[in-house]
Design an enzyme around this catalytic site. Structure first.
Site, PDB file in Angstrom:
ATOM      1  CG  ASP A  63      25.490  69.202  75.760  1.00  0.00           C
ATOM      2  OD1 ASP A  63      25.664  69.770  76.856  1.00  0.00           O
ATOM      3  OD2 ASP A  63      26.058  68.139  75.464  1.00  0.00           O
ATOM      4  CG  HIS A  69      27.770  69.578  71.372  1.00  0.00           C
ATOM      5  ND1 HIS A  69      26.634  69.301  70.646  1.00  0.00           N
ATOM      6  CD2 HIS A  69      27.667  68.852  72.495  1.00  0.00           C
ATOM      7  CE1 HIS A  69      25.877  68.443  71.318  1.00  0.00           C
ATOM      8  NE2 HIS A  69      26.488  68.151  72.443  1.00  0.00           N
ATOM      9  CG  ASP A 102      26.444  64.062  73.071  1.00  0.00           C
ATOM     10  OD1 ASP A 102      26.305  65.247  72.732  1.00  0.00           O
ATOM     11  OD2 ASP A 102      26.376  63.678  74.260  1.00  0.00           O
ATOM     12  CG  HIS A 157      21.849  65.911  74.106  1.00  0.00           C
ATOM     13  ND1 HIS A 157      21.832  66.794  73.054  1.00  0.00           N
ATOM     14  CD2 HIS A 157      23.147  65.816  74.494  1.00  0.00           C
ATOM     15  CE1 HIS A 157      23.061  67.221  72.825  1.00  0.00           C
ATOM     16  NE2 HIS A 157      23.878  66.638  73.680  1.00  0.00           N
TER      17      HIS A 157
HETATM   18 ZN   LIG Z   1      25.930  66.844  73.907  1.00  0.00          ZN
END
Ligand SMILES: [Zn+2]
Ligand SMILES: *[C@@H]1O[C@H](CO)[C@@H](O)[C@H](O)[C@H]1NC(C)=O
Ligand SMILES: *[C@@H]1O[C@H](CO)[C@@H](O)[C@H](O)[C@H]1NC(C)=O
Ligand SMILES: *[C@@H]1O[C@H](CO)[C@@H](O)[C@H](O)[C@H]1NC(C)=O
Ligand SMILES: *[C@@H]1O[C@H](CO)[C@@H](O)[C@H](O)[C@H]1NC(C)=O
Ligand SMILES: *[C@@H]1O[C@H](CO)[C@@H](O)[C@H](O)[C@H]1NC(C)=O
Ligand SMILES: *[C@@H]1O[C@H](CO)[C@@H](O)[C@H](O)[C@H]1NC(C)=O
Ligand SMILES: *[C@@H]1O[C@H](CO)[C@@H](O)[C@H](O)[C@H]1NC(C)=O
Ligand SMILES: *[C@@H]1O[C@H](CO)[C@@H](O)[C@H](O)[C@H]1NC(C)=O
Length: 898
Positions: A187, A432, A65, A63
């Site tokens: 997420d 996000h 970001d 994941h």
């Molecule tokens: Zn995230």
């Protein structure tokens, strides 16, 4: 409450699979003819489970970001390891190596913003390798947006832009094999219904989600309804239906099975001679994980996510241990175990569910708000970083206009780089941890920098485009004013005359009140055909003049009403005129400016036009009533500011959860709501183009309630900040409207600025909610609007926002919006900084607008939509100091391009 879908999933999905299969088959044939290895990338490439077994689809994933604790650049390169050991370039390098080692291994990749950077740095040989992995379905792109967008506070047009850009890059590079088939929103802090509709319309076959309300999840786990068909839209019907699965453990590996080097957990130690030999225990525990999970899911197929934030920087560590885990767990099959582990992908899991041929429950509301514990309601981020939320919206709207002008003017390839810069900045901003306000301060600054640079590039495109569209012989130098929100514009406030061009991107005529900062004086405005346009010159509110950082000579505001053609532009010439000019120019002044002392006792102050009338209390300047003069609907209404005290605590348990960037948790020990009483000082300004009441609430809150002469809505222009913290109390500032309307428990909020969703106080439609946070649990994201209805009176009160904010209706007849927040402790969900935004050494000052409409329920829907569009896609203004104005102006004129 769960009605079950009678038709089986396979019938529902048949259409998608049918299309998908045809497409993939066509590609296969085409590729075969070119002599390449067969393209195995589609559903055909999926590993098949074993009949009669519990088939566990293991998803190896990372994941990434697109900015959070570090900036996008820092994450890509892996710099600032002292903050977080995370370097995306290493992940992609090492995953490719690990995949090449073993054909059975699979990996999914999601964030195109990162992938694309990496791709551009690779050589031909690596490109060839990656093409092969993608074609064989071993590396699969999932979701494929530029970033994994937030769903609560994003506007639908930005979500679509984010996907359009990411998917276009994948398609251009990998063709059909690069086309994601599944949404992967693992997420984001809650899930919107509009996102489901968009996924369905993108042609996705399903989506997987990580975070849903804990109580909802517990209920679903007990009822085996973790997977469902989500009806994304009432109006689009089955075209917007989407298979949706909730992942078992957010997106993390089962406890103690994070094999990443970052995790430091036990590897599989499989030399039986060693005292640390742990295969039997590891296998037993994993089998227990699987058995536990079978109780929550409806079929014999399970999904387990093996990955976490920025995992796989040394992919071999993960893959080597998973290889062993599979080997030893599957070896038990010889002794009667029915558990079968294998590398898979979300789309292959989806295919297996499809083949299982079972019926799924149906859902038609959304997954908002998200609570991860009794006192952990992720409703604060709806309002966190209000300045950035507004800037993002400006940028998104400007991007749409930039693309439009670029296309209409046919600027060709040379402007693509500039447009791309804003596209990418806006895509990143949808992440996000970006628009949500849940990033570190230096990362928020970097997001703002990217947007500002992107806007600058697109301003060049827009200027080029307007020059080309207006066919001027020599290009005009245009300038832009980015700080009209604080009435600052170096052009209008310094020049004796200015020509402005207004671009209207909507496909209908728009009447727009243009408001420009100027020095005191008289001005004339000339429109198309040398027509004289009525002007009003109004002194700026004094609170505006003292906003920290405002550098402007303007003390007044010039207002006029511009009429803009559909998808086109209009040009106006603004000239300072001397007082001795003919009398007609003098109409551009405020007609009447009064203070409280000018009113007689008990006489209401009335602000009105032919459509609406507002009455204010003479003694305090407080709003008392609102009447729609057309429909004769009248309500008692007051508006006030107040705040909630942010809870503090060390977050060691639910009761000690603090309010922070993510979490809202008003401390209600002494009543939740703390009203900020106005000292009763106000001013009334009446001019030819509008009337307004200016309320001074306290030294850090003021408001102008304005009604333009031809408007069917009222503007509440609030200015809030710096929020004082001298008392060591973190605060959430609320604007609350209280009315006499009989609204019951119901209110509506929008879903990403598109559809409306009905909300009921203290209620959820798919699970029985235990109310542990009376305020925070009733807050919902308001991207664009919130409304209440009095069904007896058949009236609707709608409030449109100019950015995303949290909103609620906590009492009958009442609605409120959280406009600003400043908190002194961290809520311990990772960001590790309190949400205490400062600029120039003080807390931030925020200005914003609430637009309020009172209308009959039947008519109002159309009205707020038009107003909402005209606000979101408000005209872009270009400024120029013209010299030979008359001829230039003739050349420009008013022109509709459509
Ligand atoms: Zn995230
Ligand atoms: C996808 O790529 C193909 C091949 O380059 C191109 O013909 C097609 O137009 C692209 N599709 C989209 C939606 O961009
Ligand atoms: C499986 O569930 C049981 C009962 O809830 C729990 O005690 C146990 O810890 C779980 N095992 C694993 C490995 O998650
Ligand atoms: C299967 O059972 C036999 C007999 O109990 C045992 O010796 C063997 O180790 C078991 N195999 C596995 C893979 O557990
Ligand atoms: C799916 O299940 C239905 C009954 O629920 C049955 O009629 C149908 O034949 C099944 N389809 C397949 C492909 O197994
Ligand atoms: C709420 O406020 C009271 C009174 O100031 C204080 O004693 C209490 O610790 C606060 N609780 C939380 C969770 O912040
Ligand atoms: C309210 O406060 C402002 C600023 O301190 C002051 O100028 C004004 O006179 C006050 N008004 C009233 C009615 O007390
Ligand atoms: C509601 O939640 C609180 C706090 O977690 C808990 O103490 C209480 O027992 C719950 N009530 C019900 C009815 O579940
Ligand atoms: C005005 O807009 C700029 C740019 O979007 C933003 O940074 C600033 O915070 C805004 N100012 C106020 C007072 O809202």
């Amino acid at each position: 409450m769960n009605k079950c879908l009678l038709i089986a999933l396979w019938i529902f999905l048949l259409q998608y699979f049918h299309v998908g299969n045809c497409v993939v088959a066509a590609q296969w044939r085409k590729v075969k003819r070119r002599g390449d290895p067969p393209a195995m990338c589609g559903y055909d490439s999926c590993p098949s489970g074993k009949p009669g077994m519990v088939n566990v689809h293991i998803i190896a994933h990372t994941h990434n970001d697109v900015g959070w604790l570090k900036t996008v650049d820092q994450y890509y390169y892996g710099s600032r390891g002292n903050i977080q050991i995370a370097g995306v370039q290493y992940i992609l390098d090492s995953v490719v190596d690990a995949l090449m080692e073993d054909e059975s291994r699979r990996f999914i990749y999601v964030e195109t913003a990162f992938f694309w950077r990496w791709w551009l740095q690779q050589d031909d040989q690596m490109h060839h390798t990656v093409h092969r992995l993608v074609k064989e379905g071993r590396l699969e792109f999932i979701s494929g947006g530029w970033s994994m967008n937030d769903e609560a506070v994003t506007h639908y047009s930005s979500i679509i832009d984010n996907f359009a850009w990411g998917l276009r890059k994948l398609n251009d590079t990998f063709g059909l094999c690069g086309r994601p088939k599944v949404g992967w929103q693992i997420d984001p802090f809650g899930h919107s219904r509009e996102q489901a509709a968009i996924f369905a319309m993108l042609g996705f076959d399903g989506a997987f989600l990580g975070r849903i309300d804990q109580q909802d999840k517990d209920t679903r786990a007990a009822e085996k309804t973790m997977e469902m068909v989500w009806e994304g839209s009432d109006s689009l019907g089955q075209a917007a239906d989407l298979f949706t699965g909730i992942l078992p453990n957010v997106y993390w590996p089962p406890a103690t099975f994070c094999f990443d080097l970052l995790c430091g957990e036990q590897p599989i130690m499989d030399d039986p001679r060693l005292s640390d030999y742990n295969v039997d225990e590891r296998v037993d525990t994993f089998i227990q994980v699987v058995q536990n999970q079978t109780k929550m899911y409806a079929t014999n197929n399970l999904v387990i996510t093996m990955g976490n934030d920025f995992n796989y920087q040394q992919a071999n560590v993960w893959f080597k241990n998973m290889d062993k885990l599979f080997k030893y767990v599957n070896a038990r099959q010889a002794n009667g175990s029915n558990i079968n582990l294998f590398y898979s992908t979300p789309s292959c899991y989806l295919k297996a569910l499809n083949q299982a041929n079972v019926s799924w429950p149906v859902k038609n509301d959304d997954f908002l708000p998200y609570a991860s514990g009794a006192h952990t309601y992720w409703t604060g981020f709806f309002s966190s970083r209000p300045a950035f939320k507004r800037m993002e919206r400006e940028a998104s709207s400007f991007l749409a206009q930039c693309k439009q002008i670029d296309a209409l003017a046919g600027l060709g390839p040379q402007d693509q780089h500039e447009v791309a810069q804003l596209r990418e900045a806006v895509g990143v901003a949808q992440h996000h941890d970006a628009i949500t306000g849940t990033e570190r301060q230096h990362v928020a600054d970097d997001y703002a920098r990217q947007l500002a640079e992107g806007i600058g590039e697109c301003q060049d495109v827009v200027a080029d485009g307007i020059n080309k569209l207006s066919k001027v012989s020599s290009p005009i130098q245009y300038q832009f004013c980015d700080l009209l929100n604080i009435s600052q514009c170096h052009v209008t406030e310094n020049l004796g005359q200015t020509t402005i061009v207004l671009w209207n991107s909507l496909s209908r005529t728009v009447n727009h009140y243009v408001r420009l900062p100027v020095k005191d004086g008289d001005y004339s405005v000339t429109g198309a055909g040398n027509s004289d346009v009525p002007v009003q010159i109004t002194p700026l509110p004094k609170e505006l003049l003292t906003i920290p950082g405002r550098i402007s000579a303007a003390t007044h505001e010039l207002t006029f009403r511009a009429k803009l053609p559909p998808v086109g532009f209009a040009t106006y010439l603004i000239k300072k005129v001397s007082k001795s000019r003919p009398k007609k120019y003098n109409r551009g002044r405020v007609l009447q400016r009064t203070a409280r002392s000018d009113y007689l006792q008990n006489e209401d102050v009335v602000v009105q036009n032919e459509f609406l009338s507002l009455a204010f209390d003479q003694a305090t300047g407080a709003l008392k009533s609102l009447t729609n003069l057309e429909s004769k609907d009248s309500i008692a209404i007051s508006q006030s500011f107040g705040y909630y005290i942010g809870s503090v605590g060390d977050n060691s348990k639910e009761e000690l959860r603090a309010a922070g960037a993510y979490i809202s948790r008003p401390n209600c020990s002494d009543g939740c709501w703390k009203e900020l009483k106005s000292n009763g000082s106000y001013e009334v300004v009446k001019g030819a183009l509008g009337q307004e009441v200016r309320q001074y609430i306290n030294p850090w809150i003021s408001q102008v309630i304005r009604l333009h002469t031809t408007s069917k809505h009222v503007n509440f222009e609030w200015q809030v900040g710096p929020i004082p913290i001298g008392d060591d109390v973190g605060k959430e500032i609320i604007s609350r409207f209280s009315t006499s309307m009989k609204t019951g428990e119901e209110f509506w909020t929008d879903s990403n600025g598109r559809q409306n969703i009905r909300r009921v106080r203290n209620f959820r439609s798919t699970f029985k909610i235990n109310i542990t946070e009376p305020v925070a649990s009733n807050y919902y994201p308001v991207v664009d609007r919130l409304f209440v209805r009095d069904n007896g009176q058949k009236t609707q009160l709608t409030i449109l926002t100019d950015r995303a904010q949290g909103g609620a209706s906590l009492n009958e007849g009442q609605v409120e919006l959280m406009v600003h927040r400043r908190l002194l402790v961290d809520d311990w969900l990772g960001v590790s900084e309190p949400l205490n935004e400062v600029g120039l050494g003080q807390g931030l000052v925020i200005r914003g607008t609430h637009r309020l409409i009172l209308a009959k329920i039947d008519k109002s829907a159309a009205r707020y939509r038009a107003l909402s569009q005209a606000s979101y896609w408000h005209p872009t203004i270009l400024f120029t100091a013209v010299t030979t104005q008359e001829s230039r102006l003739e050349a420009l004129k008013q022109s509709s391009v459509s």
